[in-house]
Design an enzyme around this catalytic site. Structure first.
Site, mmCIF file in Angstrom:
data_model
loop_
_atom_site.group_PDB
_atom_site.id
_atom_site.type_symbol
_atom_site.label_atom_id
_atom_site.label_comp_id
_atom_site.label_asym_id
_atom_site.label_seq_id
_atom_site.Cartn_x
_atom_site.Cartn_y
_atom_site.Cartn_z
ATOM 1 N N TYR A 480 0.749 -1.312 0.041
ATOM 2 C CA TYR A 480 -0.018 -0.074 -0.057
ATOM 3 C C TYR A 480 0.711 1.432 0.018
ATOM 4 C CZ TYR A 480 -3.689 3.341 1.077
ATOM 5 O OH TYR A 480 -4.788 4.288 1.255
ATOM 6 N N SER A 560 -6.316 1.180 -4.444
ATOM 7 C CA SER A 560 -6.452 2.626 -4.140
ATOM 8 C C SER A 560 -4.977 3.337 -3.949
ATOM 9 C CB SER A 560 -7.100 2.684 -2.667
ATOM 10 O OG SER A 560 -7.593 3.989 -2.262
ATOM 11 N N ASP A 643 -17.598 3.502 -7.459
ATOM 12 C CA ASP A 643 -16.606 4.074 -6.829
ATOM 13 C C ASP A 643 -16.500 5.619 -6.743
ATOM 14 O OD1 ASP A 643 -14.282 4.610 -5.247
ATOM 15 O OD2 ASP A 643 -12.908 3.148 -6.492
ATOM 16 N N HIS A 678 -15.725 1.372 -3.763
ATOM 17 C CA HIS A 678 -14.207 1.219 -3.642
ATOM 18 C C HIS A 678 -13.918 0.073 -3.011
ATOM 19 C CE1 HIS A 678 -10.602 3.432 -3.596
ATOM 20 N NE2 HIS A 678 -10.348 3.488 -2.229
#
Length: 710
Positions: A480, A560, A643, A678
Site C-alpha cells: 500500500y 487505491s 466508486d 471502492h
C-alpha cells in the site's frame, strides 16, 4: 482497431502440463476502438495532453458504451481460461464456513455478526445472556442482489435506540435509519445524503452526524465534495431542520467528525482539510449554552480524546511524538502547554483503546501487535499474552464491563475471537473459524531488505513448508505505502488458493505507511513519494535474488493508493514482473484533486497547482501520463461503477492509454464491477467472482497450471 494476439498455445512452452488445454487457445484479443479527443491543460508553461479525459464523464452515453465494450472483451478473455470455473468452485468451498464478529454489549443485549458461509452480507444477531440469538438486522433483506450493505451502527447509551447506515451499491453516500431496539420499529424519517460520518448519540434526544452538500450538477458520484458539515438531528423532526453545529461558511473544513465521551458530558469534534492531522475541539454539554473550545487549533498533528474522568481528558496524540503518546489535561486548561505524559512515546507506534476502567496500549513492533494494560493513572498492569506473532484488534467497551473481546489473526492464523478477563488478564478461546486451512503446513516469516537508498524495509513472506526456492514459485507481491496506513498480518481466505498451489504471498511495509510512525509516513509523501516505489521495486528484487520467484512468476498488486503504487511501478519498471493488478487506483496525479474528496489527499501527494517543482514531480511519475510505448506485463485493471472515493475515470483513462501503448503480447484488460464501490460492502458473490478472475488471470499469464485443492 487496436489488437493484441495472445494464445494459450504460446504459453505452453513454459509448462507441458498445459498440453491438455491446447485445443482451447484464446483467440486474438480485439480491444474496443477508444476515441481520442484533443484536450490539454497548461501547467507552468507545459502543455499536457489528456486525450481520454472524455471518460471522466461517467454519465455520458459514450462512456457507458465504452464500459460495456471493455467488460465484454474482459469477460470473453477470462471465460476461455480453462480452469476458471475450477478456481471459482474451490473459492466457494473455501469461503463456505461460519464467520463471526466479536460480541459487544448494548443495553440488555449482546450483539454479534454472523455469516453462515456464502451469504451476501453478514447478519447482526442479539441475545440476552445465554438465551437464544435472534436476528436484529439482516442486510441480505436490504436488496435483492445483496449489494446494499450495513455501513455503520451506533446505539444510544441505554441501548434503547439504534441508528444504522446503509450503502447502496458500495457508494460512500449513505442513508441513516433509526430503530427502537425493543421492537425494531422505525423512528422518524430516513436521513439521506450522509457521507464520511459517524453517528454520535446525545441521550435519547438525537445524534450528531456529518455530511457534504451533494453535488447538484453533473455526476452525483464523481462531483467535488469540498466542505464537511456537522449537524445535530433531533428525533422526530425532518432532516431539513437539522442544526448546523460546526463547519459551513464560518469554519470550512473537508473532514469533520464528532463523538461523545461515554459519560456524555463532552462533545468532541475533529476537523481537518487533509487526511493527516486534525484540529481538536471540545464542548461541555453539562453546561447549557457552553461554547466549543479549541484543544488543538492547527492540523499539524493527529489528536483524539480517548477517555475522560470528570474534567480530566485523556488525549492520544503525535504532537512532539511521531510514534504517539497518551497525555492528560484538565478541560479548563485543555491546550498542549498544559499536557502531561501518561504513557510516553516509545520506539513502537502507540494506539489506545479503553474498557472496564482500563487503558489498553496497542503497540506496533515491526508491523505486529504488542498489547499492554494500564490503569487510569498510567500504571502498567501487564502485557497481554497473544497466541502468536500477528495482529490483535479489540479490547474496547464500556467502563463497567468485566470482560472484553479481541480478534487475533496473521497470514497463517485465521481470525479467531478470544474473551479477555480484565481483572486476571486471562484469555479464553471464544470462536475459532472452521476454515479449510491447516496452519501447521505453512510458514510466515519476516525479513528486512535494503531499499534503493539503503533504508531497511520489513516484509512478511508466506508459503507452504517445504517449498523449493527455485525461482519458479507463483508469487503475489502486495503493498500500500501511503496515508500513514499500517499493513499488519491478516488472514485471507482467497490467498489459500495461492498457497495450497505452491504459491508465495509477500507483503512489504513501505514508507508512506504508519508502521514506524509519522516519520515513516512522511518519508513517502509529496517530493519523497518515489521512496515508496523504490521500496516496492526493492522488495520484488529481493524475492527474485533469493529465488523465491523470478520475473516470469511474479505478480504485483495494490488497491487505491496501492493502485497508484502498481501503476507507477509498472511504468517505471515494466520488466519487473509478469502480471500487474492496479485496483481502484489513483492513476491521474494531475487531476485526482478534481473529484469527490480527492483534494484532501494533497497532504500525501501535493497537487499540480502547488508549484512548478511539484507539478514536474507528479507529472513524471503519474501512471496515466508516464505510459510510453513499451512491453508491459499482463495487466488487469479493476474498478467499480459506484466508486465515489477514487472515481473509476482514473482506471478508465489508464487502461485506455495502456492498451494503446502496449507493444508486447500480454493482455491489458479492465474489469469494471457493477453495483459496487471502492471495496467495502461488496457481496460475497462479488468478492468471489473478482478473486476467481484474479487468480485465473495470474496463473494463465504465468503459464502455471492450477492444480486444485492440495
Amino acid at each position: 482497431m487496436k489488437h493484441l494476439t495472445t494464445s494459450l498455445a504460446a504459453l505452453l512452452l513454459s509448462s507441458s502440463a498445459y498440453a491438455q488445454y491446447s485445443q482451447t487457445a484464446i483467440k486474438t484479443l480485439l480491444y474496443p476502438q477508444t476515441k481520442k479527443v484533443d484536450t490539454e491543460t497548461t501547467y507552468f508553461g507545459t502543455n499536457v495532453a489528456d486525450p481520454y479525459r472524455w471518460l471522466e464523464d461517467d454519465q455520458a452515453a459514450d462512456t457507458k458504451a465504452w464500459v460495456q465494450a471493455e467488460n465484454k472483451v474482459t469477460q470473453n478473455f477470462l471465460s476461455q481460461i480453462p480452469y476458471r470455473e475450477a478456481i471459482n468452485k474451490r473459492l466457494e468451498t473455501l469461503w463456505n464456513y461460519e464467520k463471526y464478529g466479536a460480541p459487544f454489549k448494548e443495553g440488555k443485549y449482546t450483539y454479534f455478526s454472523k455469516n453462515t458461509g456464502l451469504q451476501s452480507q453478514s447478519v447482526l444477531y442479539r441475545q440476552i445472556g445465554n438465551g437464544a440469538p435472534e436476528v436484529f438486522l439482516d442486510p441480505n433483506q436490504f436488496s435483492k442482489d445483496g449489494t446494499t450493505s450495513l455501513a455503520g451502527l451506533n446505539f444510544s447509551k441505554d441501548g434503547s435506540l439504534a441508528a444504522y447506515q446503509i450503502s447502496e451499491g458500495g457508494s460512500d453516500w449513505r442513508k441513516v435509519i433509526v430503530l427502537k431496539t425493543a421492537d425494531k420499529a422505525q423512528v422518524g424519517d430516513t436521513l439521506k445524503d450522509v457521507k464520511f460520518s459517524g453517528l454520535a448519540w446525545k441521550g435519547n434526544d438525537g445524534f450528531y452526524y456529518s455530511s457534504y452538500d451533494k453535488p447538484k450538477e453533473g455526476s452525483q458520484l464523481a462531483g467535488l465534495t469540498q466542505y464537511h458539515k456537522l449537524y445535530y438531528h433531533k428525533l422526530g423532526t425532518p432532516q431539513s431542520q437539522d442544526k448546523l453545529v460546526f463547519g459551513g461558511d464560518k469554519t470550512p473544513r473537508r473532514y469533520i467528525g464528532a463523538y461523545l465521551t461515554e459519560d456524555e458530558r463532552f462533545l468532541v469534534i475533529t476537523a481537518a482539510n487533509t487526511t493527516t492531522g486534525n484540529e481538536l475541539y471540545v464542548q461541555d454539554l453539562s453546561k447549557p449554552g457552553s461554547t466549543i473550545v479549541p484543544v488543538v487549533a492547527d492540523e499539524k498533528n493527529q489528536n483524539s480524546i480517548v477517555e475522560n474522568v470528570g474534567r480530566k481528558l485523556y488525549i492520544h496524540t503525535n504532537l512532539n511524538a511521531p510514534n504517539f503518546r497518551l497525555v492528560t489535561t484538565d478541560v479548563t486548561k485543555p491546550t498542549s502547554d498544559n499536557w502531561k505524559d501518561l504513557i510516553a512515546e516509545t520506539k513502537n507506534v502507540l494506539d489506545i483503546s479503553t474498557v472496564g476502567g482500563k487503558i489498553f496500549a496497542h503497540y506496533l513492533k515491526d508491523a505486529t501487535s504488542l498489547i499492554e494494560q494500564y490503569d487510569l493513572n498510567g500504571k502498567k498492569e501487564r502485557a497481554i499474552d497473544l497466541p502468536s506473532v500477528g495482529s490483535a484488534g479489540g479490547f474496547g467497551g464500556k467502563r463497567d464491563e468485566k470482560e472484553t473481546y479481541y480478534t487475533f489473526t496473521s497470514y497463517i492464523y485465521p481470525p479467531t475471537i478470544f474473551k479477555y478477563d480484565i481483572a486476571t488478564g486471562k484469555s479464553t478461546l471464544y470462536k475459532k473459524p472452521n476454515v479449510q486451512f491447516d496452519p501447521t503446513k505453512y510458514e510466515s516469516k519476516q525479513v528486512f531488505y535494503p531499499s534503493k537508498d539503503g533504508t531497511k524495509v520489513p516484509m512478511i513472506i508466506t508459503y507452504k513448508k517445504g517449498t523449493v526456492m527455485n525461482g519458479k514459485n507463483p508469487t503475489l507481491l502486495y503493498a500500500y505505502g501511503g496515508f500513514g496506513v499500517s499493513l499488519t498480518p491478516a488472514f485471507s481466505t482467497s490467498n489459500i488458493l495461492l498457497l495450497e498451489n505452491g504459491g508465495i504471498y509477500a507483503v512489504p511495509n513501505l514508507r508512506g505507511g504508519g508502521e514506524y510512525g509519522e516519520t515513516w509516513h512522511l518519508a513517502g509523501t509529496k517530493m519523497k513519494k518515489q521512496n515508496v516505489f523504490d521500496d516496492f521495486i526493492a522488495a520484488a528484487e529481493y524475492l527474485t535474488q533469493n529465488k523465491y520467484t523470478s520475473k516470469d512468476y511474479l505478480a504485483i498488486s495494490g488497491g487505491s493508493n496501492g493502485g497508484l503504487l502498481i501503476g507507477a511501478v509498472m511504468t517505471q519498471r515494466p520488466d519487473l514482473c509478469k502480471v500487474a493488478f492496479p485496483a481502484v487506483g489513483v492513476l491521474d496525479m494531475l487531476r485526482y484533486n478534481k473529484f469527490t474528496a480527492g483534494a484532501g489527499w494533497a497532504y500525501d501527494y501535493g497537487t499540480a497547482e502547488d508549484s512548478k517543482e511539484m507539478f514536474e514531480y507528479l507529472y513524471k511519475y503519474s501512471p496515466y501520463h508516464a505510459l510510453k510505448p513499451a512491453v508491459y506485463p499482463a495487466t488487469m485493471v479493476t474498478t467499480a461503477d459506484h466508486d465515489d472515493r477514487v472515481v473509476p475515470a482514473h482506471s478508465f483513462k489508464f487502461a485506455s492509454r495502456l492498451q494503446e501503448m502496449q507493444k508486447g503480447s500480454a493482455p491489458v484488460l479492465i474489469r469494471i464491477e457493477t453495483k459496487a464501490g471502492h471495496g467495502a460492502g461488496r457481496s460475497t458473490a462479488q468478492v468471489i467472482s473478482e478473486q476467481t478472475d484474479k487468480w485465473a488471470f495470474m496463473f494463465y499469464n504465468m503459464g502455471v497450471p492450477y492444480k486444485g485443492a492440495q
